[in-house]
Write a protein that holds these residues in place. Sequence first.
Motif, mmCIF file in Angstrom:
data_model
loop_
_atom_site.group_PDB
_atom_site.id
_atom_site.type_symbol
_atom_site.label_atom_id
_atom_site.label_comp_id
_atom_site.label_asym_id
_atom_site.label_seq_id
_atom_site.Cartn_x
_atom_site.Cartn_y
_atom_site.Cartn_z
ATOM 1 N N GLN A 51 -8.679 -1.023 -1.626
ATOM 2 C CA GLN A 51 -9.080 -1.100 -0.212
ATOM 3 C C GLN A 51 -10.020 0.038 0.147
ATOM 4 O O GLN A 51 -11.007 -0.156 0.856
ATOM 5 C CB GLN A 51 -7.848 -1.076 0.691
ATOM 6 C CG GLN A 51 -7.081 -2.382 0.673
ATOM 7 C CD GLN A 51 -5.971 -2.389 1.710
ATOM 8 O OE1 GLN A 51 -6.134 -1.926 2.820
ATOM 9 N NE2 GLN A 51 -4.824 -2.922 1.334
ATOM 10 N N LEU A 73 -4.195 0.340 -2.641
ATOM 11 C CA LEU A 73 -4.772 1.362 -1.769
ATOM 12 C C LEU A 73 -6.158 1.757 -2.268
ATOM 13 O O LEU A 73 -7.118 1.846 -1.486
ATOM 14 C CB LEU A 73 -3.832 2.573 -1.755
ATOM 15 C CG LEU A 73 -4.277 3.853 -1.070
ATOM 16 C CD1 LEU A 73 -4.637 3.607 0.368
ATOM 17 C CD2 LEU A 73 -3.180 4.906 -1.152
ATOM 18 N N ALA A 107 -3.506 6.072 2.877
ATOM 19 C CA ALA A 107 -2.440 5.072 3.063
ATOM 20 C C ALA A 107 -2.076 4.984 4.549
ATOM 21 O O ALA A 107 -1.917 3.887 5.104
ATOM 22 C CB ALA A 107 -1.216 5.435 2.226
ATOM 23 N N VAL A 162 0.849 -1.193 0.000
ATOM 24 C CA VAL A 162 0.000 0.000 0.000
ATOM 25 C C VAL A 162 0.886 1.245 0.000
ATOM 26 O O VAL A 162 1.665 1.462 0.913
ATOM 27 C CB VAL A 162 -0.924 0.008 1.242
ATOM 28 C CG1 VAL A 162 -1.582 1.360 1.432
ATOM 29 C CG2 VAL A 162 -1.988 -1.063 1.085
#
Lengths: 338, 638
Positions: free
Chosen positions: B384, B381, B437, B372
């Motif tokens: 997610q 990233l 992040a 990530v």
Amino acid sequence: MTYPFGWSVVTQTLVRRERWPGGLKAKGIPLVYPGQEVQPDQPVIRIERAGLAEEKVSAARSSLSASPASVAAMDNGTGNSSNGVRSGETILAGLCGRVVDITRRGGVVIESRAAVVQGAIGAGGQVAGVLTVWQASGGTRGQQSIPPGAILVIPGPLNLAMLRQVMSSGISGVIASSISSRDLEGFLRTDLVQLVGSRNVELAQAHLPPVTLLLTEGLGTLAMPARTMRLLGQYQGSIALLSGATSVHQAIFPELVISLPIKEAQEHWHPVHPDPVLAVGAQVRVCGGEYEGAIGEINHLFTHKQVFTSGIRARAARLRLEDGSTLVIPMALMERVG
Amino acid sequence: MSTQPYRGEGQGPVGAPSAGIHSASANSILVADCGTVFTKVSLLGLVEGQYRLMACGEAPTTVAAPYEDITRGITQAINEIEFITGRHLVSDGHVLSPEQPNGDGVDVFVATISAGGPIRLVVLGAVSPALDALAKQAVSGLYAETYALPAPSYVATAMPVPQPVGAGGPSNAPRPWTSERAAFEWERQLERMRELQPHAALIVGMADGPAGPNALQEACQLLVRTERELNERHSASVSAGVALHDVAVRQLPVIYAGAPQYVEAVRRMLQGLAEVAPVETLVSQAQLGPINLATNTLYERDVIQHIPGYDRLRSWSSSLPVATAASLSSLVRFLSQHYSMNVTAVDVGGATTTVLMAGEKGEFAPIVNSGVGVGPGIGALFQQAQQAGLQRLARWLPFEVTEDELRQYVLNRMLHPQVIPMSTRDLRIGHAFAREAINLTLESAAYTNLAQFRPDLIVATGSIFAHAPQYSQAVLLLLDTLQPQGVTSIVLDRTMLISQLGAVATISPVAAVQVNENDAVTHRLGTCVVPFGEVRQDQLAVRIGLEYRDGRQATVDVMGGTIKVIPLSFNEQAALTLTPGPTVDVGLGPGERARAAEEIDGGLIGLIIDARGRPLSLPTNEAERHTRLAQWLQAVGA
């Protein structure tokens, strides 16, 4: 650095490529042996067991409105291996050169003196076909003779409607300058972020439509550079090998490999050794920002960092574009292309 | 806060020089940090008896084609240093060493690496959520990704099966575990293994659960089938889309931390296909150390040593290349001990986001979120963030943004990770990704009680911070994500040196300390005061009293929901008094007035009062949120 060869177009280089239909479970029987010279239209593998692609291809074919001639040609093995392979079919070399190895799964590794065009993004497995430049002035594609299983070169940007037309015409691959991410996702029916970020490239390619794509400039509506177009036009009618696989994790990018004609390969063999270093005189492509896609020559490297609109300070160079105008661009936004 | 075992060859605590290096006599040290996207090289040398940063250079990392040699990028970065200093440092593809009388060459070369990517570890067997969390924790300080694949029999007996939407009956009622379902689960796991292409496996779980030893047996069967399939694909070429090192005939390393009585059975089942290394059975945090050590050993052997050009890199130095996260850990722990304070370090990289917390009492919580980042890792990233709704990203932007625009941004960054933002809009989007992040990294360490950790010092490193056009942008990014409380100092590592200094410390602790103080943490941005408790919008949150050394005094009222900067320049100090509102806490309890025991330091921004409340809450109304974000940006000059 986007291009595994260093530059997006390499006019002469020595490559080794495994001819392989794709698919995790596929198994091939080589029809050639190491040391043997092969021609692009020569069958080199008979597929003993198709991979994941077979079921998908069968489904895709049943929905195609392809002409009987084009399907027959695919079944006869024109080399549309990755996307059209079925057990018992043969696939073509796609390259002119020497067999240097047979892989355990039955792939044939061929060494060839070739020209290579590398794309920014693509999709689909390896296919061989006749390079055919689409003639826009010729009106509809129906009026232009396009061989079944051809690799079609479209000089400008693609769109979803064009891709749907391609799907129904027996074409094995398309090379174009660019496409919007929405159209590409619409055609592939997959999440591009996931596809490009995939680690297992074969698995990712297995679920895509049976047409291989290579976008020379990437996403958006960027035009194809004249020198790329010139090279593709030069090899119109040649059999070439196209791969669309793209994986940022594996550093795999799409490529078109065109074996040089025997005379050129023997008498005018001057392999190019691309130097990716950004120096004065280097031809570069801008790969981001409002000037994305612009191509020019570096004529000055600034000693001190320059400030840009975002406020970021970065090392920069001045480019002279083909129309004579100049731009100051951060070096981080430049890819050397020649 | 839980603590993390710490060990490692060449990665030990600061103050442990490697054998065979005469660090005391080193006049010059060249240190390279090979990141996923860029390689940074710094030349350290003695100036008037003190180690200083002499020059640094940066070049693209050259692990992938066309170079496929990590030393090429290092050499290019060194060439920049040669240009700046006029010294000749490399010759014939080698670092000149030792330093010559004419100044050419260097005495010592060290390298840190994060370029090889993480080690992918599948966790197999009777993987309960608790064991999955422990496995994650065991490798949290390493470049490692864990993927839990609980054995089908364990899933069948231990986990409730969710009903499809619209199905009758209670939603968590177990569904019969049919043979079709078992077959489907097997195929799903095999597909996942094909997709993951793991470097190693960790087998966990006892045999006393409802599934008995079946879970361990199934873990072995999954490995056997995966390995046979992989080995069948031996000799596939890169042109076919498969990297050679992933398909070569090999024995998959297996760390066995399951029921001890089945070690030999597992060995027999995997004979010829996997190398089994038994460690202590994983049941609690007490067993994390051996798993961490075994994983790190595999990471060094199967990832770092497989980086193209590793052998040449190794020949340049007598010390082993160090994982960048380990190097940074080393320095952060040193800082916390040396200055007796709690330190949090944040590094947002191209493919990894790292948050390290080191307490003055020796506590240490490293969170390395591999995969990530804001370069090639931005795809993971984005995915997610997508799962939780793209509002997670958009909430940080003071303007409207569409999913298409974010997707386009992500794809461009994945394909061209070296690109820098050219417009303010792109810069803000980049910073929004950096925020997420960090947030996802913090969330990934749910086992660590982060809320209790109050950093006295926050250190930010990585290109997203170092290249931020305004210091205040970096400060706001840190405040929005780490959400410190009380009084905290913020330092920016503009030179991106600190992640290299832990490695330098292993050969020359003095050099690491001196360069850190003289050059790395010199961008002190300022002191932050963050009142917490019940901070009410538009009501007085805290009254700030400042008494400058020259006798000037200032009193500033800061309202809830706002952020304010009070001038206090870099070399200035002032006595600080905080008078909070009745429901607001500045460290001594609600409404309790506090006076800083020592004068506080100024910085490049000044004294920052963040009275937006904790946890930070953003307006749900989009227009209101845009206005509020714009106000905050303006307030700090970002």
